[in-house]
Design a protein around this motif. Structure first.
Motif, short mmCIF file in Angstrom:
data_model
loop_
_atom_site.label_atom_id
_atom_site.label_comp_id
_atom_site.label_asym_id
_atom_site.label_seq_id
_atom_site.Cartn_x
_atom_site.Cartn_y
_atom_site.Cartn_z
N ALA A 283 0.83 -1.21 0.00
CA ALA A 283 0.00 0.00 0.00
C ALA A 283 0.87 1.26 0.00
N ILE A 284 1.97 1.23 0.75
CA ILE A 284 2.88 2.37 0.78
C ILE A 284 3.48 2.59 -0.61
N ILE A 285 3.89 1.52 -1.27
CA ILE A 285 4.47 1.63 -2.61
C ILE A 285 3.46 2.28 -3.57
N PHE A 286 2.22 1.79 -3.55
CA PHE A 286 1.19 2.36 -4.43
C PHE A 286 0.88 3.81 -4.04
N GLY A 287 0.95 4.12 -2.75
CA GLY A 287 0.76 5.50 -2.31
C GLY A 287 1.82 6.42 -2.88
N PHE A 288 3.08 5.97 -2.86
CA PHE A 288 4.15 6.77 -3.46
C PHE A 288 3.94 6.95 -4.96
N LEU A 289 3.55 5.88 -5.63
CA LEU A 289 3.30 5.98 -7.07
C LEU A 289 2.16 6.95 -7.35
N TYR A 290 1.13 6.90 -6.54
CA TYR A 290 -0.05 7.77 -6.72
C TYR A 290 0.32 9.25 -6.61
N ILE A 291 1.22 9.58 -5.67
CA ILE A 291 1.59 10.99 -5.51
C ILE A 291 2.82 11.37 -6.34
N GLY A 292 3.28 10.45 -7.18
CA GLY A 292 4.37 10.76 -8.10
C GLY A 292 5.76 10.71 -7.49
N GLN A 293 5.91 10.06 -6.36
CA GLN A 293 7.23 9.92 -5.72
C GLN A 293 7.84 8.57 -6.11
N ASN A 294 8.25 8.48 -7.37
CA ASN A 294 8.72 7.21 -7.92
C ASN A 294 10.00 6.71 -7.26
N LEU A 295 10.90 7.61 -6.88
CA LEU A 295 12.13 7.19 -6.22
C LEU A 295 11.83 6.55 -4.86
N TYR A 296 10.91 7.16 -4.11
CA TYR A 296 10.51 6.57 -2.83
C TYR A 296 9.78 5.25 -3.04
N ALA A 297 8.98 5.16 -4.10
CA ALA A 297 8.30 3.90 -4.41
C ALA A 297 9.33 2.81 -4.71
N LEU A 298 10.35 3.18 -5.48
CA LEU A 298 11.42 2.22 -5.79
C LEU A 298 12.14 1.78 -4.52
N GLY A 299 12.47 2.73 -3.65
CA GLY A 299 13.13 2.38 -2.39
C GLY A 299 12.28 1.46 -1.53
N SER A 300 10.99 1.74 -1.47
CA SER A 300 10.08 0.90 -0.70
C SER A 300 9.96 -0.49 -1.32
N PHE A 301 9.99 -0.54 -2.65
CA PHE A 301 9.93 -1.82 -3.35
C PHE A 301 11.18 -2.65 -3.06
N VAL A 302 12.33 -2.00 -3.06
CA VAL A 302 13.58 -2.71 -2.75
C VAL A 302 13.52 -3.27 -1.32
N ILE A 303 13.02 -2.47 -0.39
CA ILE A 303 12.87 -2.95 0.99
C ILE A 303 11.94 -4.15 1.04
N LEU A 304 10.85 -4.10 0.28
CA LEU A 304 9.92 -5.24 0.24
C LEU A 304 10.61 -6.47 -0.35
N LEU A 305 11.40 -6.29 -1.41
CA LEU A 305 12.13 -7.42 -2.00
C LEU A 305 13.12 -8.03 -1.01
N VAL A 306 13.82 -7.19 -0.26
CA VAL A 306 14.75 -7.69 0.75
C VAL A 306 13.98 -8.47 1.81
#
Length: 187
Positions: free
Chosen positions: A20-43
């Motif tokens: 949900a946080i990743i999609f929230g970042f994407l929704y507000i256009g914070q793609n770098l934060y979305a990517l960082g959150s995605f990397v954390i999820l992958l880890v």
């Protein structure tokens, strides 16, 4: 309810929140934060895989501490922009995150490398403190690298970095003291 079922429920809840946080970042256009959150999820997903693959179970209280620190970082610190609006949030999260991750790393070492008695309480105290301090240094290096690669401005200067490191040391000392007290209670 078994610890494994509880762990699976905790993991599922975290995955849902992080997604949900990743999609929230994407929704507000914070793609770098979305990517960082995605990397954390992958880890995190990699950690779950390795935990199951090697049958090494982390205590659920440590699992919750780690997940809470990651949610605080992504949701409160970055999504809600509290890193930039609070003078103490970053330091408090450095303390709490180092506390949590010190307990995690020690638990992993205890269950994989130090299968026999790890030694004196002083040795364990020093080991946890060293692990946490090293981990805090590693995170500062990551922050420095991200700042330089993506012009992110996470580090606000030498005073900020030094206060972060001090918070990391205090967090690791607190984890060592917590583990020592927990061991005394369980004995």
């Amino acid at each position: 309810m078994s610890n494994l079922i509880t762990a699976k429920r905790i993991n599922t809840l975290y995955i849902l929140i992080q997604t949900a946080i990743i999609f929230g970042f994407l929704y507000i256009g914070q793609n770098l934060y979305a990517l960082g959150s995605f990397v954390i999820l992958l880890v995190f997903l990699s950690f779950i895989y390795l935990e199951n693959r090697f049958n090494v179970r982390i205590e659920n209280y440590i699992r919750i501490l780690i997940m809470f620190s990651l949610i605080l970082h992504n949701l409160v610190g970055e999504f809600m922009n509290v890193y930039n609006t609070s003078p103490i949030f970053d330091k408090a999260l450095h303390f709490y995150g180092t506390f949590s991750f010190s307990l995690l790393i020690y638990s992993l070492i205890r269950k994989t490398v130090l299968k026999s008695s790890p030694g004196s309480k002083l040795f364990i105290f020093i080991l946890i403190t060293a692990l946490g301090t090293s981990l805090g240094t590693f995170f500062e290096i990551i922050e420095f690298t991200v700042d330089n690669l993506f012009d992110a401005h996470g580090q606000k200067g030498l005073v900020d970095t030094n206060l972060d490191m001090l918070s990391n040391i205090i967090g690791s000392l607190t984890a060592a003291a917590f583990n020592t007290m927990r061991d005394k209670i369980q004995a």
